[in-house]
Design an enzyme around this catalytic site. Structure first.
Site, PDB file in Angstrom:
ATOM      1  N   TYR A  39      -7.788  -2.841  40.204  1.00  0.00           N
ATOM      2  CA  TYR A  39      -6.632  -1.929  40.068  1.00  0.00           C
ATOM      3  C   TYR A  39      -6.198  -1.359  41.415  1.00  0.00           C
ATOM      4  CZ  TYR A  39      -8.316  -1.964  35.192  1.00  0.00           C
ATOM      5  OH  TYR A  39      -8.770  -2.333  33.949  1.00  0.00           O
ATOM      6  N   LEU A 176      -3.557   1.010  22.985  1.00  0.00           N
ATOM      7  CA  LEU A 176      -2.177   1.135  22.476  1.00  0.00           C
ATOM      8  C   LEU A 176      -1.449  -0.206  22.606  1.00  0.00           C
ATOM      9  CD1 LEU A 176      -1.330   4.639  24.046  1.00  0.00           C
ATOM     10  CD2 LEU A 176      -1.816   4.126  21.642  1.00  0.00           C
ATOM     11  N   ILE A 216      -9.469   4.137  26.022  1.00  0.00           N
ATOM     12  CA  ILE A 216      -9.123   4.551  27.389  1.00  0.00           C
ATOM     13  C   ILE A 216      -7.616   4.359  27.629  1.00  0.00           C
ATOM     14  CG2 ILE A 216     -11.371   4.317  28.533  1.00  0.00           C
ATOM     15  CD1 ILE A 216     -10.609   1.398  29.210  1.00  0.00           C
ATOM     16  N   SER A 219      -1.527   6.597  30.847  1.00  0.00           N
ATOM     17  CA  SER A 219      -0.140   7.050  30.946  1.00  0.00           C
ATOM     18  C   SER A 219       0.017   7.802  32.263  1.00  0.00           C
ATOM     19  CB  SER A 219       0.208   7.985  29.790  1.00  0.00           C
ATOM     20  OG  SER A 219       1.519   8.451  29.962  1.00  0.00           O
ATOM     21  N   ASN A 228      -2.449  11.879  23.854  1.00  0.00           N
ATOM     22  CA  ASN A 228      -3.475  10.869  23.599  1.00  0.00           C
ATOM     23  C   ASN A 228      -4.889  11.433  23.488  1.00  0.00           C
ATOM     24  OD1 ASN A 228      -1.403   9.049  23.731  1.00  0.00           O
ATOM     25  ND2 ASN A 228      -1.868   8.297  25.787  1.00  0.00           N
TER      26      ASN A 228
HETATM   27  P1  NAD Z   1      -2.451   1.022  26.919  1.00  0.00           P
HETATM   28  O1  NAD Z   1      -2.733   0.345  25.623  1.00  0.00           O
HETATM   29  O2  NAD Z   1      -3.223   2.225  27.292  1.00  0.00           O
HETATM   30  O3  NAD Z   1      -0.896   1.342  26.925  1.00  0.00           O
HETATM   31  C1  NAD Z   1      -0.287   1.907  28.058  1.00  0.00           C
HETATM   32  C2  NAD Z   1       1.216   1.938  27.840  1.00  0.00           C
HETATM   33  O4  NAD Z   1       1.542   2.818  26.771  1.00  0.00           O
HETATM   34  C3  NAD Z   1       1.929   2.464  29.086  1.00  0.00           C
HETATM   35  O5  NAD Z   1       3.161   1.807  29.197  1.00  0.00           O
HETATM   36  C4  NAD Z   1       2.118   3.945  28.740  1.00  0.00           C
HETATM   37  O6  NAD Z   1       3.216   4.483  29.433  1.00  0.00           O
HETATM   38  C5  NAD Z   1       2.356   3.887  27.260  1.00  0.00           C
HETATM   39  N1  NAD Z   1       1.905   5.115  26.575  1.00  0.00           N
HETATM   40  C6  NAD Z   1       0.708   5.714  26.726  1.00  0.00           C
HETATM   41  N2  NAD Z   1       0.611   6.780  25.897  1.00  0.00           N
HETATM   42  C7  NAD Z   1       1.773   6.859  25.218  1.00  0.00           C
HETATM   43  C8  NAD Z   1       2.248   7.728  24.240  1.00  0.00           C
HETATM   44  N3  NAD Z   1       1.525   8.756  23.776  1.00  0.00           N
HETATM   45  N4  NAD Z   1       3.503   7.523  23.751  1.00  0.00           N
HETATM   46  C9  NAD Z   1       4.260   6.491  24.199  1.00  0.00           C
HETATM   47  N5  NAD Z   1       3.863   5.622  25.165  1.00  0.00           N
HETATM   48  C10 NAD Z   1       2.606   5.796  25.652  1.00  0.00           C
HETATM   49  O7  NAD Z   1      -2.529  -0.122  28.072  1.00  0.00           O
HETATM   50  P2  NAD Z   1      -3.398  -0.316  29.378  1.00  0.00           P
HETATM   51  O8  NAD Z   1      -3.245   0.743  30.357  1.00  0.00           O
HETATM   52  O9  NAD Z   1      -3.143  -1.685  29.845  1.00  0.00           O
HETATM   53  O10 NAD Z   1      -4.901  -0.255  28.812  1.00  0.00           O
HETATM   54  C11 NAD Z   1      -5.673   0.936  28.884  1.00  0.00           C
HETATM   55  C12 NAD Z   1      -6.745   0.839  29.944  1.00  0.00           C
HETATM   56  O11 NAD Z   1      -7.678  -0.198  29.611  1.00  0.00           O
HETATM   57  C13 NAD Z   1      -6.209   0.381  31.315  1.00  0.00           C
HETATM   58  O12 NAD Z   1      -5.507   1.410  31.962  1.00  0.00           O
HETATM   59  C14 NAD Z   1      -7.480  -0.049  31.976  1.00  0.00           C
HETATM   60  O13 NAD Z   1      -8.192   1.084  32.435  1.00  0.00           O
HETATM   61  C15 NAD Z   1      -8.201  -0.751  30.828  1.00  0.00           C
HETATM   62  N6  NAD Z   1      -7.973  -2.218  30.760  1.00  0.00           N
HETATM   63  C16 NAD Z   1      -9.057  -3.038  30.943  1.00  0.00           C
HETATM   64  C17 NAD Z   1      -8.926  -4.420  30.852  1.00  0.00           C
HETATM   65  C18 NAD Z   1     -10.128  -5.296  31.021  1.00  0.00           C
HETATM   66  O14 NAD Z   1      -9.980  -6.524  31.153  1.00  0.00           O
HETATM   67  N7  NAD Z   1     -11.314  -4.747  31.022  1.00  0.00           N
HETATM   68  C19 NAD Z   1      -7.666  -5.000  30.595  1.00  0.00           C
HETATM   69  C20 NAD Z   1      -6.575  -4.143  30.419  1.00  0.00           C
HETATM   70  C21 NAD Z   1      -6.750  -2.767  30.486  1.00  0.00           C
END
Ligand code: NAD
Length: 263
Positions: A39, A176, A216, A219, A228
């Site tokens: 990241y 999400l 996790i 936003s 959240n």
């Molecule tokens: P997420 O599912 O957390 O969704 C994030 C999206 O939803 C963003 O666009 C955000 O603006 C929006 N959002 C968040 N809260 C909201 C709300 N209350 N209302 C409306 N929109 C909202 O997606 P993510 O960030 O890709 O995944 C979460 C975390 O998981 C990542 O930040 C990372 O730390 C981890 N991750 C790990 C892997 C892995 O391979 N291990 C892969 C992807 C993500």
């Protein structure tokens, strides 16, 4: 392992915003922060954790090794790059980001690093039965957590049962679904939300947390960050849980399952 069920994800948060976002998340009550080498914001996450004013032992900081390490020494070196960037006395949980070769060597390195106390817990991410089984044949310490894609549209029931039998905690990445598949306007989720005066996002996260799955969400918007984490004051009924269970497509939005199970 005392890992908070709700954490803050930092994927795709630009370096220039990371310190602010992580500090805001901590101010709002988040105690688990998830970052990764990939990241490119470990340093800024470290600054926020060091300077937020909350005692270090009250926070749970996790990061992930993403460089493929073919030797134990390469994995030790890779860990130290994260450690030096974050400038924390210890990291709570270090994960292998995904299986990409050299898992056994990387794991040996993580076991060594855990023994000297620089990391408290060690785990994996995106490990499905094939790779999980291979790794576990030769470990001294079993991975304590597997971070996998998991959300209302891809509920990962077989995988969660598999991990429960292995006595390993599941943490949902993209809880999400990164906002895809119209999750926030889904009628079933919204209707359930109105009954509890909660948003679709809160229902989607509550659904996971109520089953003991750590989440996790990410936003950069403080209102959403607040929303959240505010999911512990309501309980979904069994009927509501079943309605959400019925939304499961059984498929990753990235078309990963078949590949993932072959890993
Ligand atoms: P997420 O599912 O957390 O969704 C994030 C999206 O939803 C963003 O666009 C955000 O603006 C929006 N959002 C968040 N809260 C909201 C709300 N209350 N209302 C409306 N929109 C909202 O997606 P993510 O960030 O890709 O995944 C979460 C975390 O998981 C990542 O930040 C990372 O730390 C981890 N991750 C790990 C892997 C892995 O391979 N291990 C892969 C992807 C993500």
């Amino acid at each position: 392992m005392n890992i908070p069920l709700i954490g803050f994800g930092t994927y795709d948060i630009p370096r220039k915003n990371t310190e602010r976002c992580v500090r805001q998340a901590i101010e709002l009550g988040y105690r688990l922060i998830d970052t990764a080498q990939m990241y490119n914001n470990e340093a800024e996450t470290g600054v926020a954790v060091r300077e937020c004013g909350i005692k270090r032992e009250e926070l749970f900081v996790q990061t992930k090794l993403s460089s493929p390490c073919r030797t134990v020494q390469a994995a030790v070196d890779s860990f130290h790059q994260s450690f030096d960037r974050m400038k924390l006395d210890y990291i709570d949980l270090m994960l292998i980001h995904w299986p990409q070769g050299g898992e056994t060597e990387t794991w040996k390195a993580l076991e060594q690093i855990q023994r000297v106390g620089l990391v408290k817990h060690i785990g994996v991410s995106n490990f499905y039965p094939g790779k999980w089984g291979e790794l576990c044949q030769s470990v001294n310490v079993k991975p304590c957590l597997n971070q996998i894609e998991c959300n209302v549209f891809y509920q990962q029931r077989p995988m969660r049962e598999y991990m429960a039998k292995a006595d390993c905690m599941v943490q949902a990445w993209q809880p999400l679904g990164e906002g895809a598949r119209k999750i926030f306007s889904n009628e079933t989720i919204r209707e359930i939300g109105s009954a509890h005066r909660k948003t679709a996002a809160q229902v989607a996260l509550r659904f996971l947390v109520q089953q003991g799955i750590s989440v996790i969400p990410r936003s950069q918007n403080p209102e959403h960050m607040k929303e959240n984490i505010d999911i512990l004051d309501f309980v979904l009924t069994e009927d509501e849980m079943n309605k959400i269970r019925a939304l499961d497509t059984g498929h990753s939005q990235y078309g990963w399952p078949s590949d993932a199970w072959r890993y």
